[in-house]
Design a protein around this motif. Structure first.
Motif, PDB file in Angstrom:
ATOM      1  N   ARG A   1       2.648   8.232  -2.450  1.00  0.00           N
ATOM      2  CA  ARG A   1       1.222   8.522  -2.653  1.00  0.00           C
ATOM      3  C   ARG A   1       0.882   8.585  -4.138  1.00  0.00           C
ATOM      4  O   ARG A   1      -0.120   8.028  -4.576  1.00  0.00           O
ATOM      5  CB  ARG A   1       0.848   9.849  -1.980  1.00  0.00           C
TER       6      ARG A   1
ATOM      7  N   SER B   1      -0.763  -5.932   4.477  1.00  0.00           N
ATOM      8  CA  SER B   1      -2.148  -5.912   4.035  1.00  0.00           C
ATOM      9  C   SER B   1      -2.940  -7.005   4.751  1.00  0.00           C
ATOM     10  O   SER B   1      -2.430  -8.098   4.985  1.00  0.00           O
ATOM     11  CB  SER B   1      -2.162  -6.133   2.522  1.00  0.00           C
TER      12      SER B   1
ATOM     13  N   ALA C   1      -7.729   4.369  -3.412  1.00  0.00           N
ATOM     14  CA  ALA C   1      -6.364   4.687  -3.007  1.00  0.00           C
ATOM     15  C   ALA C   1      -6.449   5.496  -1.733  1.00  0.00           C
ATOM     16  O   ALA C   1      -7.267   6.397  -1.621  1.00  0.00           O
ATOM     17  CB  ALA C   1      -5.668   5.502  -4.085  1.00  0.00           C
TER      18      ALA C   1
ATOM     19  N   THR D   1      -1.303   2.232   6.012  1.00  0.00           N
ATOM     20  CA  THR D   1      -0.264   2.970   5.326  1.00  0.00           C
ATOM     21  C   THR D   1      -0.762   3.320   3.920  1.00  0.00           C
ATOM     22  O   THR D   1      -1.873   2.973   3.554  1.00  0.00           O
ATOM     23  CB  THR D   1       1.036   2.145   5.297  1.00  0.00           C
ATOM     24  N   THR D   2       0.036   4.035   3.158  1.00  0.00           N
ATOM     25  CA  THR D   2      -0.350   4.364   1.798  1.00  0.00           C
ATOM     26  C   THR D   2      -0.522   3.076   0.992  1.00  0.00           C
ATOM     27  O   THR D   2       0.348   2.215   1.010  1.00  0.00           O
ATOM     28  CB  THR D   2       0.761   5.222   1.139  1.00  0.00           C
ATOM     29  N   GLY D   3      -1.637   2.944   0.342  1.00  0.00           N
ATOM     30  CA  GLY D   3      -1.855   1.722  -0.412  1.00  0.00           C
ATOM     31  C   GLY D   3      -3.262   1.621  -0.948  1.00  0.00           C
ATOM     32  O   GLY D   3      -4.002   2.605  -0.980  1.00  0.00           O
ATOM     33  N   GLU D   4      -3.600   0.399  -1.351  1.00  0.00           N
ATOM     34  CA  GLU D   4      -4.913   0.198  -1.939  1.00  0.00           C
ATOM     35  C   GLU D   4      -5.866  -0.445  -0.938  1.00  0.00           C
ATOM     36  O   GLU D   4      -5.531  -1.357  -0.201  1.00  0.00           O
ATOM     37  CB  GLU D   4      -4.813  -0.708  -3.172  1.00  0.00           C
TER      38      GLU D   4
ATOM     39  N   LYS E   1      -1.322   3.544  -9.499  1.00  0.00           N
ATOM     40  CA  LYS E   1      -1.481   2.091  -9.539  1.00  0.00           C
ATOM     41  C   LYS E   1      -2.966   1.728  -9.389  1.00  0.00           C
ATOM     42  O   LYS E   1      -3.495   0.901 -10.128  1.00  0.00           O
ATOM     43  CB  LYS E   1      -0.657   1.465  -8.407  1.00  0.00           C
TER      44      LYS E   1
ATOM     45  N   ALA F   1      -2.776  -3.920  -9.804  1.00  0.00           N
ATOM     46  CA  ALA F   1      -2.476  -4.121  -8.402  1.00  0.00           C
ATOM     47  C   ALA F   1      -1.873  -5.506  -8.171  1.00  0.00           C
ATOM     48  O   ALA F   1      -2.222  -6.430  -8.845  1.00  0.00           O
ATOM     49  CB  ALA F   1      -3.732  -3.971  -7.558  1.00  0.00           C
TER      50      ALA F   1
ATOM     51  N   ASN G   1       1.009   5.164  -5.726  1.00  0.00           N
ATOM     52  CA  ASN G   1      -0.152   4.404  -5.282  1.00  0.00           C
ATOM     53  C   ASN G   1      -1.416   4.819  -6.031  1.00  0.00           C
ATOM     54  O   ASN G   1      -2.188   3.968  -6.496  1.00  0.00           O
ATOM     55  CB  ASN G   1      -0.339   4.598  -3.786  1.00  0.00           C
TER      56      ASN G   1
ATOM     57  N   PRO H   1      -4.619  -1.834   3.536  1.00  0.00           N
ATOM     58  CA  PRO H   1      -3.151  -1.798   3.590  1.00  0.00           C
ATOM     59  C   PRO H   1      -2.646  -1.480   4.990  1.00  0.00           C
ATOM     60  O   PRO H   1      -2.273  -0.350   5.275  1.00  0.00           O
ATOM     61  CB  PRO H   1      -2.803  -0.688   2.592  1.00  0.00           C
TER      62      PRO H   1
ATOM     63  N   SER I   1      -0.318  -1.102   8.296  1.00  0.00           N
ATOM     64  CA  SER I   1       1.092  -0.694   8.331  1.00  0.00           C
ATOM     65  C   SER I   1       1.999  -1.892   8.601  1.00  0.00           C
ATOM     66  O   SER I   1       3.187  -1.855   8.350  1.00  0.00           O
ATOM     67  CB  SER I   1       1.298   0.397   9.377  1.00  0.00           C
TER      68      SER I   1
END
Lengths: 287, 133
Positions: free
Chosen positions: B121, B32, B63, B47-50, B127, B133, B124, B27, B29
């Protein structure tokens, strides 16, 4: 001279103390090993973070970043990291004394004191330094998020101009027998000269641009500095506790030996006395 | 057989993963992005994500709350302050922190930026944990 019964009671109570200190020694040893492992497992992250920081510093001028900015010191933040508990010899006292030295050296500026660990807060409060912020119960479950919270608080203070320098006082973990209280400047970041690792071996694509990457990387560097201070202090505490409990166990052993000797002497002299009584009595009857 | 490359996922607590993989999705910033073997050298922020990667056969999902990726000729290193495999995420705890973050956001006096980040967070993690996803 103590009576035989008194000596016996003392030996019994010291034996109990020895059992306790020995158990504490073993618990501290096990916990120290785990704490040392935590330091070891943090190392790859530290190395990688350092490498990236150097790489970025070599490609742009990092001095412009707010967290590198040197300012005249009007307000100082000091973060003191100690353990929560005692029974560890001079461990907490050493950190406290080092912190006090630093606080007294900066008497002419405003100081914002942050303490981590109950012992440090108590030590400094008893000497007239009240902590503006205190972080309790950090060691029970050592978590990176805690370190990040502490770091973000001082970073915000620094960026928003509430303090002009941040010092971190903690105990460096040199070895099991050697923990030294140290003062480290957390902010502004002291830039290492980008030597060795700074030479660009490969042509990197930076995404987003290096400035923004540095913007994201630098606060994480500060978070990690606090984290490693917590880890080192935690491991140092258990090492110090281990050493002092080992000493206590040995001292208890010495005391038991000494008292046992005294007890035997007492017993012997009482037997001699009784014998003399009997012999005296027998002779009186015979005559 | 497509070419593989070495992947390391490093957090302050441990080396979470180290091994050869075929592909990686991260992920970034700026959006993706995917990495295959022989990717150009790169440093990118996350960044915050998968995060997910495919080794031999299965694809594994994590995560993360953000960090950095470095791609070099030696392999790929991911530097993350937090990263968890989907199987290890505590769903109840994630739900609890989601509720807490919502509460903070509803509360005007709270630090909105931090609450927002905490909310992201938590969402995420949920998820990734539930595989949607």
């Amino acid at each position: 001279m103590a009576t035989l019964k008194q000596l016996r009671t003392r030996v019994a109570s010291i034996t109990n103390i020895q059992r306790v200190t020995n158990a504490m020694y073993m618990v501290a040893a096990a916990k120290m090993r785990r704490a040392q492992e935590a330091i070891e497992s943090a190392r790859p992250y530290a190395e990688q973070l350092d490498l990236m920081l150097r790489r970025l510093q070599s490609s742009i001028d990092s001095d412009s970043h707010p967290l590198f900015q040197q300012r005249p010191i009007k307000r100082l933040a000091v973060v003191v990291v100690t353990a929560d508990r005692g029974l560890c010899g001079g461990f907490n006292g050493n950190i406290g004394r080092r912190a006090r030295l630093e606080l007294e050296a900066h008497k002419d500026v405003d100081i914002e004191l942050t303490t981590v660990g109950r012992k440090g807060r108590d030590f400094l409060r008893n000497r007239g330094f009240d902590a503006a912020h205190h972080h309790a119960d950090v060691y029970h479950h050592l978590d990176f998020a805690h370190a990040a919270t502490i770091a973000q608080q001082v970073t915000a203070d620094f960026v928003e101009g509430r303090v002009d320098r941040v010092l971190l006082v903690f105990s460096e973990f040199r070895s099991v027998a050697n923990q030294i209280p140290v003062v480290q400047q957390l902010l502004p970041i002291v830039a290492d000269a980008p030597e060795g690792g700074g030479q660009v071996v490969e042509d990197y694509i930076f995404e987003p641009n290096p400035e923004q990457l540095l913007e994201a990387l630098v606060p994480r560097h500060v978070n990690f500095q606090v984290w490693s201070a917590l880890l080192a202090t935690n491991a140092g505490f258990f090492a110090a506790q281990m050493t002092s409990m080992d000493n206590a166990t040995k001292n208890a052993g010495d005391l038991i030996d000494e008292l046992t000797r005294e007890m035997n002497k007492e017993r012997q002299s009482s037997i001699t006395l009784e014998l003399m009584d009997i012999i005296g009595g027998a002779e009186a009857v015979a005559h | 057989m497509p070419a593989s490359f070495h992947l390391r996922i490093v957090t302050p607590a441990q080396i979470l993963f180290s091994g050869d993989v075929l592909s990686l999705r991260a992920p970034g910033s700026e959006g993706s992005f995917g990495v295959l073997a022989n990717h150009a050298a790169m440093v990118a922020s996350l960044t915050t994500g998968e995060l997910n990667f495919a080794g031999d056969g299965d694809r594994r999902h994590l995560a993360t709350s953000g960090g950095f990726v470095e791609v070099s000729s030696e392999g790929v290193t991911i530097l993350a302050e937090t990263a968890e495999f989907n199987s290890e995420i505590d769903v109840d705890r994630a739900r609890a922190s989601l509720d807490r973050a919502r509460e903070h956001l509803a509360n005007q006096s709270a630090d909105r930026a931090r609450a927002q980040a905490a909310l992201m967070r938590a969402v995420n993690r949920l998820k990734v944990a539930t595989g949607g996803a």
